[in-house]
Design a protein around this motif. Structure first.
Motif, PDB file in Angstrom:
ATOM      1  N   MET A  79       0.829  -1.194   0.000  1.00 55.13           N
ATOM      2  CA  MET A  79       0.000   0.000   0.000  1.00 55.13           C
ATOM      3  C   MET A  79       0.871   1.254   0.000  1.00 55.13           C
ATOM      4  O   MET A  79       0.592   2.232  -0.713  1.00 55.13           O
ATOM      5  N   LYS A  80       1.947   1.229   0.773  1.00 50.64           N
ATOM      6  CA  LYS A  80       2.844   2.390   0.831  1.00 50.64           C
ATOM      7  C   LYS A  80       3.532   2.606  -0.504  1.00 50.64           C
ATOM      8  O   LYS A  80       3.721   3.745  -0.941  1.00 50.64           O
ATOM      9  N   GLN A  81       3.917   1.513  -1.161  1.00 48.90           N
ATOM     10  CA  GLN A  81       4.537   1.638  -2.480  1.00 48.90           C
ATOM     11  C   GLN A  81       3.555   2.214  -3.494  1.00 48.90           C
ATOM     12  O   GLN A  81       3.928   3.032  -4.333  1.00 48.90           O
ATOM     13  N   PHE A  82       2.298   1.799  -3.409  1.00 50.25           N
ATOM     14  CA  PHE A  82       1.307   2.232  -4.399  1.00 50.25           C
ATOM     15  C   PHE A  82       0.851   3.669  -4.174  1.00 50.25           C
ATOM     16  O   PHE A  82       0.658   4.421  -5.129  1.00 50.25           O
ATOM     17  N   PHE A  83       0.650   4.049  -2.891  1.00 50.36           N
ATOM     18  CA  PHE A  83      -0.006   5.320  -2.592  1.00 50.36           C
ATOM     19  C   PHE A  83       0.864   6.311  -1.814  1.00 50.36           C
ATOM     20  O   PHE A  83       0.418   7.411  -1.519  1.00 50.36           O
ATOM     21  N   GLY A  84       2.089   5.887  -1.456  1.00 49.85           N
ATOM     22  CA  GLY A  84       2.959   6.772  -0.697  1.00 49.85           C
ATOM     23  C   GLY A  84       2.641   6.803   0.783  1.00 49.85           C
ATOM     24  O   GLY A  84       3.277   7.539   1.540  1.00 49.85           O
ATOM     25  N   THR A  85       1.665   6.040   1.218  1.00 46.51           N
ATOM     26  CA  THR A  85       1.299   5.951   2.631  1.00 46.51           C
ATOM     27  C   THR A  85       0.743   4.566   2.908  1.00 46.51           C
ATOM     28  O   THR A  85       0.145   3.946   2.019  1.00 46.51           O
ATOM     29  N   ASP A  86       0.939   4.096   4.128  1.00 46.75           N
ATOM     30  CA  ASP A  86       0.326   2.822   4.535  1.00 46.75           C
ATOM     31  C   ASP A  86      -0.761   3.060   5.580  1.00 46.75           C
ATOM     32  O   ASP A  86      -1.206   2.128   6.227  1.00 46.75           O
TER      33      ASP A  86
END
Length: 288
Positions: free
Chosen positions: A108-115
């Motif tokens: 999720m962090k890789q996709f959206f910059g945040t987890d």
């Protein structure tokens, strides 16, 4: 929007424009991206949909919520055709918790910059989340067909939310139930073979877990909801994932520059027929 049960609402979307799913697989009947809402004392949403259908999906959610707000977004699979609208959902519903496993949030962090660290609910194998009368039990299904995949068993209605497992190519029209549509097992087979097929051992592991559950319906992320065909579908998955032939048949593929390999292929099919193989197909790969 359709009712799966009194409390489980289908809020998925249909893609009638796509011609090649994932840029590879012919889908002449389009594709369905499924999402579900469980309405209870707390409201849970299962997965989002492809980015192109954000507005339609959000409208479906609002209709299903009927003035309420969601408490949970359960992320079973991070592939973009299901996860693309996580950030949109999180922004629109800032009080909602996001449920995933330990492998979900790094993606999720890789996709959206945040987890969404302050909103995470990290679940493990066998853990349960209650929404009131509905209890959601999480079952890890790594590599069916991504490493973070999990499925969810709802104990009150005995519903399995199966992520990409048990999916079928094709959009849904008029109804969402396999027994009330032109459900074609060949499209389930083609979907399995192309999307999940090389992960047979992992599918076998998931089937072993599922065998301990009483399942009344299966809600996949593609294709119809299964009710009456559950036993047949699970039997097919068992065959497909154990690489057991459904039929005694042989396909022979050849390419031939001067005709000699073609002749050899024809001799082979004759010998197979002499051994009692009745279903044989010969394919010239330069034309097929």
């Amino acid at each position: 929007m359709f009712k799966v049960t009194e409390d489980i609402i289908y809020v998925g979307v249909n893609d009638h424009e796509v011609d090649l799913f994932e840029g590879q697989y012919d889908v002449p009947n389009g594709m369905a991206y499924n999402s579900y809402v469980v309405l209870d004392e707390k409201v849970a949403v299962f997965d989002t949909v492809d980015a192109h259908f954000k507005d339609e999906w959000l409208a479906n959610l609002e209709e299903a919520f009927a003035g309420r707000t969601p408490d949970y977004l359960i992320v079973q699979h991070m592939e973009p055709d299901h996860a693309a609208n996580i950030a949109t959902f999180a922004e629109k519903y800032p009080e909602a918790k996001i449920v995933g496993n330990a492998k979900t949030f790094p993606m999720m962090k890789q996709f959206f910059g945040t987890d969404f660290a302050d909103r995470q609910v990290i679940v493990k194998e066998g853990e349960t989340l209650s929404t009131g009368k509905h209890n959601l039990t999480f079952v890890m299904a790594p590599m069916v067909h991504w490493p973070e995949v999990m499925v969810t068993y709802e104990t009150e209605t005995k519903t399995l939310f199966s992520a990409d497992a048990f999916g079928v190519f094709g959009a849904l029209s008029g109804n969402i139930f396999a027994d009330e549509t032109d459900f074609d097992i060949s499209e389930a087979r083609r979907y399995y073979t192309n999307i999940v097929g090389k992960y047979g051992a992992q599918v076998q592991s998931l089937l072993k877990k599922a065998s301990a559950l009483e399942i009344n319906r299966i809600c996949p992320l593609h294709g119809p909801v299964h009710r009456k065909d559950i036993r047949v579908l699970i039997e097919k998955y068992d065959k497909w994932s154990s690489y057991t032939p459904e039929d005694t048949s042989v396909a022979v593929f050849y390419a031939s520059v001067y005709g000699n390999t073609e002749n050899a292929a024809e001799i082979l099919t004759s010998k197979l027929a002499a051994k009692g193989i009745k279903s044989i197909k010969l394919y010239d790969v330069s034309a097929t």
